[in-house]
Design a protein around this motif. Structure first.
Motif, PDB file in Angstrom:
ATOM      1  N   VAL A   1       0.837  -1.178   0.000  1.00  0.00           N
ATOM      2  CA  VAL A   1       0.000   0.000   0.000  1.00  0.00           C
ATOM      3  C   VAL A   1       0.881   1.241   0.000  1.00  0.00           C
ATOM      4  N   GLN A   2       0.431   2.274  -0.725  1.00  0.00           N
ATOM      5  CA  GLN A   2       1.167   3.544  -0.764  1.00  0.00           C
ATOM      6  C   GLN A   2       0.298   4.638  -0.144  1.00  0.00           C
ATOM      7  N   LEU A   3       0.945   5.533   0.579  1.00  0.00           N
ATOM      8  CA  LEU A   3       0.239   6.628   1.230  1.00  0.00           C
ATOM      9  C   LEU A   3       0.923   7.946   0.881  1.00  0.00           C
ATOM     10  N   GLN A   4       0.124   8.960   0.652  1.00  0.00           N
ATOM     11  CA  GLN A   4       0.624  10.287   0.315  1.00  0.00           C
ATOM     12  C   GLN A   4      -0.092  11.308   1.184  1.00  0.00           C
ATOM     13  N   ALA A   5       0.649  11.890   2.128  1.00  0.00           N
ATOM     14  CA  ALA A   5       0.078  12.917   3.005  1.00  0.00           C
ATOM     15  C   ALA A   5       0.305  14.294   2.408  1.00  0.00           C
ATOM     16  N   SER A   6      -0.658  15.181   2.574  1.00  0.00           N
ATOM     17  CA  SER A   6      -0.546  16.543   2.062  1.00  0.00           C
ATOM     18  C   SER A   6      -1.400  17.475   2.899  1.00  0.00           C
ATOM     19  N   GLY A   7      -1.223  18.782   2.659  1.00  0.00           N
ATOM     20  CA  GLY A   7      -2.061  19.776   3.322  1.00  0.00           C
ATOM     21  C   GLY A   7      -1.389  20.539   4.442  1.00  0.00           C
ATOM     22  N   GLY A   8      -0.155  20.207   4.756  1.00  0.00           N
ATOM     23  CA  GLY A   8       0.547  20.916   5.814  1.00  0.00           C
ATOM     24  C   GLY A   8       0.858  22.351   5.420  1.00  0.00           C
ATOM     25  N   GLY A   9       1.304  23.127   6.400  1.00  0.00           N
ATOM     26  CA  GLY A   9       1.652  24.508   6.134  1.00  0.00           C
ATOM     27  C   GLY A   9       1.864  25.278   7.415  1.00  0.00           C
ATOM     28  N   ARG A  18      -6.478  21.254   7.350  1.00  0.00           N
ATOM     29  CA  ARG A  18      -6.962  19.916   7.057  1.00  0.00           C
ATOM     30  C   ARG A  18      -5.905  19.158   6.268  1.00  0.00           C
ATOM     31  N   LEU A  19      -5.459  18.067   6.825  1.00  0.00           N
ATOM     32  CA  LEU A  19      -4.511  17.199   6.141  1.00  0.00           C
ATOM     33  C   LEU A  19      -5.260  16.095   5.409  1.00  0.00           C
ATOM     34  N   SER A  20      -4.666  15.668   4.312  1.00  0.00           N
ATOM     35  CA  SER A  20      -5.227  14.571   3.530  1.00  0.00           C
ATOM     36  C   SER A  20      -4.213  13.450   3.430  1.00  0.00           C
ATOM     37  N   CYS A  21      -4.715  12.234   3.359  1.00  0.00           N
ATOM     38  CA  CYS A  21      -3.867  11.067   3.158  1.00  0.00           C
ATOM     39  C   CYS A  21      -4.500  10.224   2.055  1.00  0.00           C
ATOM     40  N   ALA A  22      -3.886  10.240   0.895  1.00  0.00           N
ATOM     41  CA  ALA A  22      -4.366   9.435  -0.223  1.00  0.00           C
ATOM     42  C   ALA A  22      -3.759   8.043  -0.123  1.00  0.00           C
ATOM     43  N   VAL A  23      -4.606   7.029  -0.198  1.00  0.00           N
ATOM     44  CA  VAL A  23      -4.182   5.645  -0.006  1.00  0.00           C
ATOM     45  C   VAL A  23      -4.427   4.862  -1.285  1.00  0.00           C
ATOM     46  N   SER A  24      -3.439   4.115  -1.719  1.00  0.00           N
ATOM     47  CA  SER A  24      -3.606   3.264  -2.895  1.00  0.00           C
ATOM     48  C   SER A  24      -2.915   1.936  -2.656  1.00  0.00           C
ATOM     49  N   ARG A 107      -5.032   3.078  21.868  1.00  0.00           N
ATOM     50  CA  ARG A 107      -3.669   3.600  22.042  1.00  0.00           C
ATOM     51  C   ARG A 107      -2.727   2.876  21.091  1.00  0.00           C
ATOM     52  N   LEU A 108      -2.724   3.351  19.861  1.00  0.00           N
ATOM     53  CA  LEU A 108      -1.912   2.710  18.831  1.00  0.00           C
ATOM     54  C   LEU A 108      -0.487   3.237  18.863  1.00  0.00           C
ATOM     55  N   GLU A 109       0.420   2.394  18.438  1.00  0.00           N
ATOM     56  CA  GLU A 109       1.841   2.707  18.412  1.00  0.00           C
ATOM     57  C   GLU A 109       2.344   2.684  16.975  1.00  0.00           C
ATOM     58  N   PRO A 110       3.435   3.398  16.688  1.00  0.00           N
ATOM     59  CA  PRO A 110       3.993   3.321  15.324  1.00  0.00           C
ATOM     60  C   PRO A 110       4.276   1.889  14.882  1.00  0.00           C
ATOM     61  N   SER A 111       4.674   1.039  15.804  1.00  0.00           N
ATOM     62  CA  SER A 111       4.990  -0.344  15.456  1.00  0.00           C
ATOM     63  C   SER A 111       3.754  -1.146  15.052  1.00  0.00           C
ATOM     64  N   ASP A 112       2.567  -0.612  15.277  1.00  0.00           N
ATOM     65  CA  ASP A 112       1.338  -1.302  14.889  1.00  0.00           C
ATOM     66  C   ASP A 112       1.051  -1.168  13.392  1.00  0.00           C
ATOM     67  N   PHE A 113       1.779  -0.306  12.708  1.00  0.00           N
ATOM     68  CA  PHE A 113       1.508  -0.028  11.300  1.00  0.00           C
ATOM     69  C   PHE A 113       2.694  -0.419  10.438  1.00  0.00           C
ATOM     70  N   GLY A 114       2.382  -0.978   9.255  1.00  0.00           N
ATOM     71  CA  GLY A 114       3.442  -1.462   8.399  1.00  0.00           C
ATOM     72  C   GLY A 114       3.799  -0.549   7.242  1.00  0.00           C
ATOM     73  N   SER A 115       2.930   0.374   6.892  1.00  0.00           N
ATOM     74  CA  SER A 115       3.168   1.240   5.731  1.00  0.00           C
ATOM     75  C   SER A 115       2.969   2.694   6.124  1.00  0.00           C
ATOM     76  N   TRP A 116       3.869   3.544   5.619  1.00  0.00           N
ATOM     77  CA  TRP A 116       3.877   4.946   5.996  1.00  0.00           C
ATOM     78  C   TRP A 116       3.974   5.847   4.785  1.00  0.00           C
ATOM     79  N   GLY A 117       3.348   7.008   4.894  1.00  0.00           N
ATOM     80  CA  GLY A 117       3.532   8.066   3.913  1.00  0.00           C
ATOM     81  C   GLY A 117       4.776   8.874   4.245  1.00  0.00           C
TER      82      GLY A 117
END
Length: 126
Positions: A1-9, A18-24, A107-117
Motif C-alpha cells: 500500500v502507498q500513502l501520500q500525506a498533504s495539506g501541511g503549512g 486539514r490534512l489529507s492522506c491518499a491511499v492506494s 492507544r496505537l503505536e507506530p509499530s502497529d503499522f506497516g506502511s507509511w507516507g
C-alpha cells in the motif's frame, strides 16, 4: 500500500488546517485499511494523533488532540482526512499517515503499522 500525506503549512495559533492522506494499493481496496495519523516534533518520539477504522465507524484520538482534531474518510476518494482546529504551537510537527495496522484500539503505536507516507510539515506560530 502507498500513502501520500498533504495539506501541511504554516498557520497561526487558534487556526485550522486539514490534512489529507491518499491511499492506494494494488492488491487491496481502500476500505480494507484502517489508517492512523502520527506526528513527530524535532527531538521527540513519534506520537499517536488518531486513527480511523476500515468502515469509518470507529475513531480514536491521542489525549493531546481530543476535542480539537477529527479524522474522517471518503472511501470514494480513497482518502483519509485529519481536520485540525484550535491549533497550538505545540502541535508543530511532521505529520504522517500510516496503514497496514496489525491491531486496532485506543492507544496505537507506530509499530502497529506497516506502511507509511512521507509526512507533511505543520507549523503553528504563536
Amino acid at each position: 500500500v502507498q500513502l501520500q500525506a498533504s495539506g501541511g503549512g504554516l498557520v497561526q495559533a487558534g487556526g485550522s488546517l486539514r490534512l489529507s492522506c491518499a491511499v492506494s494499493g494494488r492488491t487491496r481496496t481502500f476500505n480494507y485499511y484502517a489508517v492512523g495519523w502520527f506526528r513527530q516534533a524535532p527531538g521527540k518520539e513519534r506520537e499517536f494523533v488518531g486513527g480511523i477504522s476500515r468502515s469509518g465507524d470507529s475513531t480514536y484520538y491521542g489525549d493531546s488532540v481530543k476535542g480539537r482534531f477529527t479524522i474522517s474518510r471518503d472511501n470514494a476518494a480513497n482518502t483519509v482526512y485529519l481536520q485540525m482546529n484550535s491549533l497550538k504551537p505545540e502541535d508543530t510537527a511532521v505529520y504522517y499517515c500510516a496503514a497496514g495496522a496489525t491491531r486496532w484500539g485506543p492507544r496505537l503505536e507506530p509499530s502497529d503499522f506497516g506502511s507509511w507516507g512521507q509526512g507533511t510539515q505543520v507549523t503553528v506560530s504563536s
